[in-house]
Design a protein around this motif. Structure first.
Motif, PDB file in Angstrom:
ATOM      1  N   VAL A   1     -25.196  21.926  34.323  1.00 30.80           N
ATOM      2  CA  VAL A   1     -24.182  21.737  35.379  1.00 30.80           C
ATOM      3  C   VAL A   1     -24.166  20.281  35.827  1.00 30.80           C
ATOM      4  CG1 VAL A   1     -23.595  22.305  37.763  1.00 30.80           C
ATOM      5  CG2 VAL A   1     -24.204  24.124  36.173  1.00 30.80           C
ATOM      6  N   ALA A   2     -25.346  19.693  35.992  1.00 28.74           N
ATOM      7  CA  ALA A   2     -25.424  18.289  36.413  1.00 28.74           C
ATOM      8  C   ALA A   2     -24.889  17.351  35.340  1.00 28.74           C
ATOM      9  CB  ALA A   2     -26.881  17.936  36.741  1.00 28.74           C
ATOM     10  N   ALA A   3     -25.093  17.702  34.054  1.00 30.05           N
ATOM     11  CA  ALA A   3     -24.722  16.794  32.963  1.00 30.05           C
ATOM     12  C   ALA A   3     -23.229  16.843  32.641  1.00 30.05           C
ATOM     13  CB  ALA A   3     -25.539  17.132  31.714  1.00 30.05           C
ATOM     14  N   VAL A   4     -22.627  18.041  32.533  1.00 31.20           N
ATOM     15  CA  VAL A   4     -21.238  18.121  32.062  1.00 31.20           C
ATOM     16  C   VAL A   4     -20.319  18.897  32.998  1.00 31.20           C
ATOM     17  CG1 VAL A   4     -21.887  17.902  29.632  1.00 31.20           C
ATOM     18  CG2 VAL A   4     -21.737  20.182  30.651  1.00 31.20           C
ATOM     19  N   GLY A   5     -20.835  19.393  34.111  1.00 30.84           N
ATOM     20  CA  GLY A   5     -20.014  20.194  35.012  1.00 30.84           C
ATOM     21  C   GLY A   5     -18.916  19.419  35.701  1.00 30.84           C
ATOM     22  N   ARG A   6     -18.993  18.080  35.689  1.00 28.68           N
ATOM     23  CA  ARG A   6     -18.033  17.248  36.420  1.00 28.68           C
ATOM     24  C   ARG A   6     -16.698  17.089  35.683  1.00 28.68           C
ATOM     25  NH1 ARG A   6     -20.807  13.461  38.307  1.00 28.68           N
ATOM     26  NH2 ARG A   6     -22.821  14.279  37.591  1.00 28.68           N
ATOM     27  N   PHE A   7     -16.643  17.462  34.386  1.00 31.50           N
ATOM     28  CA  PHE A   7     -15.437  17.246  33.598  1.00 31.50           C
ATOM     29  C   PHE A   7     -14.476  18.431  33.725  1.00 31.50           C
ATOM     30  CE2 PHE A   7     -18.933  15.052  31.310  1.00 31.50           C
ATOM     31  CZ  PHE A   7     -18.532  13.754  31.588  1.00 31.50           C
ATOM     32  N   LYS A   8     -13.216  18.205  33.310  1.00 31.20           N
ATOM     33  CA  LYS A   8     -12.207  19.266  33.362  1.00 31.20           C
ATOM     34  C   LYS A   8     -12.666  20.445  32.504  1.00 31.20           C
ATOM     35  CE  LYS A   8      -8.027  20.564  34.719  1.00 31.20           C
ATOM     36  NZ  LYS A   8      -7.703  20.731  36.139  1.00 31.20           N
ATOM     37  N   GLY A   9     -12.586  21.648  33.075  1.00 28.70           N
ATOM     38  CA  GLY A   9     -13.139  22.807  32.376  1.00 28.70           C
ATOM     39  C   GLY A   9     -14.652  22.782  32.409  1.00 28.70           C
ATOM     40  N   GLY A  10     -15.204  22.223  33.500  1.00 31.33           N
ATOM     41  CA  GLY A  10     -16.634  21.932  33.588  1.00 31.33           C
ATOM     42  C   GLY A  10     -17.552  23.081  33.264  1.00 31.33           C
ATOM     43  N   LEU A  11     -17.334  24.243  33.875  1.00 30.51           N
ATOM     44  CA  LEU A  11     -18.248  25.357  33.645  1.00 30.51           C
ATOM     45  C   LEU A  11     -18.116  25.913  32.231  1.00 30.51           C
ATOM     46  CD1 LEU A  11     -18.296  27.349  37.007  1.00 30.51           C
ATOM     47  CD2 LEU A  11     -20.087  25.925  36.010  1.00 30.51           C
ATOM     48  N   GLY A  12     -16.946  25.748  31.615  1.00 32.39           N
ATOM     49  CA  GLY A  12     -16.808  26.102  30.204  1.00 32.39           C
ATOM     50  C   GLY A  12     -17.667  25.195  29.343  1.00 32.39           C
TER      51      GLY A  12
END
Length: 431
Positions: free
Chosen positions: A85-96
């Motif tokens: 979550v910390a590494a890639v959750g910030r991008f569009k569709g983050g949780l995906g």
């Protein structure tokens, strides 16, 4: 086809069709063949014992299952999800994206698609569907699709089974799975990003960058497992079976001593669940040993090789035909059955056509994993349905986009074998 073999196959299909577990179906069908052929039925037990005693590499299977179950029970999954979550959750569709990256990381510990889906599936799906940010079907579909990466990146139980039937190097197979696993993750994230923009999925609240080092440090010991495995095998420190034992012991140390998240009662339950899973796999393997004896007795591989040689088929056409067949079989059979029963028929032809067995093995495993999410009988679809209660029709409606990009990735691996073999060759593999 002899009458005995036809009776064996008919028995197998009838038993499987009425819902008999595939392992028992194979065993009973093989006994029918032995009886009709006038052979001693006790030969079945002899072939099973010979197969298990002569295949020390099979010890890796229950050990990897134990390691995966310890990871699931010891809160290690939660720590890995927090890191993702910390590494890639910030991008569009983050949780995906978190879903896919978590599967990429967890695949380096479990070696099992079902373990991935059951281990992180319920947690990440509940995160995605909270407050209606993602539909239930979409969250379940991307979870099932990303779980297919589990057996591609080492450790991999299907690759251990493929090494058993093909005699290919297990170390080379493990290395060969890394880049294809990353490619599968990349195409799933690209599709997720496209759908997130198209459907206007909400952005997640970004985790402050200053929190990333702490979350990384928290997950770092778990992230080391695949590194330890590959170093052990390719550094000459351990055999693949010993590496599996090290993985199980390392998971145990992390869960009990380092994270202090697994009680003795929880450990006892882990061993019970692992024994049950190992026994179900073992029954299928035992049945496959007898079935392989029948296949050799009927000279089926030689007949297939002779037929294909007469047709002067090219390696690419052969690979395409086998991949289509395995994709269709994957709709109704599990990966273990395909690898142990169907794939050995094609090994002699691969050798005759000059197809590298490590490349072929990776294609077989990737294809078998795609079969796990292929409607209507994809096993992972049922696993996600069982752990979340999301209706199958909602999952199937959303799975097609992810299925398409995974098949495209498979075609890329088939047409460009250097993508698969580059890393093993870098470490000295001569294929």
């Amino acid at each position: 086809m002899s009458f005995e073999l036809a009776s064996c196959l008919l028995t197998l299909f009838v038993l499987a069709g009425i819902g008999t577990p595939i392992g028992y179906s194979i065993l009973l069908a093989s006994v029918v063949y032995l009886g009709l052929a006038g052979l001693d039925i006790a030969l079945a037990g002899e072939k099973i014992l010979q197969g298990f005693y002569g295949s020390a590499i099979l010890l890796a299977v229950p050990l990897f299952i134990v390691a995966a179950n310890i990871m699931n029970a010891g809160s290690i999954t939660d720590r890995l999800l927090n890191f993702c979550v910390a590494a890639v959750g910030r991008f569009k569709g983050g949780l995906g994206h978190v879903n896919v990256v978590a599967s990429l990381i967890f695949s380096g510990m479990s070696g099992s698609a079902v373990a991935d889906a059951a281990g992180i599936g319920k947690i990440i799906i509940s995160m995605m569907t909270k407050d209606g940010r993602y539909s239930r079907g979409y969250a379940a579909a991307i979870t099932a699709a990303s779980a297919t990466i589990g057996p591609i990146i080492p450790p991999s139980i299907p690759m251990v089974l493929y090494a058993l039937v093909s005699k290919a190097s297990i170390g080379a197979l493990f290395l060969a799975g890394i880049l294809p696993g990353l490619i599968m993750g990349a195409v799933l994230m690209i599709m997720n990003g496209y759908l997130a923009r198209k459907r206007g999925f909400a952005l997640e609240e970004p985790v402050p960058l200053k929190a990333l080092p702490r979350r990384t440090a928290n997950a770092f010991p778990a992230l080391l497992m695949p590194v330890i495995l590959l170093y052990g095998i390719y550094g000459g420190v351990t055999t693949p079976t010993e590496a599996a034992a090290v993985a199980a012991f390392y998971a145990l140390v992390l869960a009990i001593l380092f994270y202090r998240a697994l009680s003795l009662r929880g450990l006892f339950q882990v061993f019970i669940d692992s024994a049950r899973s190992s026994a179900s796999v073992g029954i299928v393997i035992g049945g496959a040993f007898i079935l392989n004896f029948i296949v050799i007795s009927e000279q089926i591989p030689q007949s297939i090789s002779a037929m294909l040689e007469g047709a002067e088929i090219s390696p690419i056409v052969f690979l395409l035909a086998v991949n289509v067949l395995i994709l269709l079989l994957g709709c109704v059979l599990d990966a273990t059955t395909i690898i142990l029963v169907i794939v050995p028929l094609f090994i002699p032809t691969c050798k005759a056509l000059g197809i590298d067995l490590v490349h072929f093995g990776v294609l077989v495993v990737v294809n078998s994993m795609i079969g796990l999410i292929t409607p209507p009988y994809g096993i992972l679809l049922f696993v996600i349905n069982a752990v979340t209660g999301i209706p199958l029709r909602e999952i199937i409606a959303e799975i097609w986009a992810f299925l398409a990009v995974l098949i495209a990735a498979l075609m890329l691996m088939m047409l460009l074998p250097d993508l698969v073999l580059w890393l093993p060759r870098l470490f000295g593999y001569n294929g």
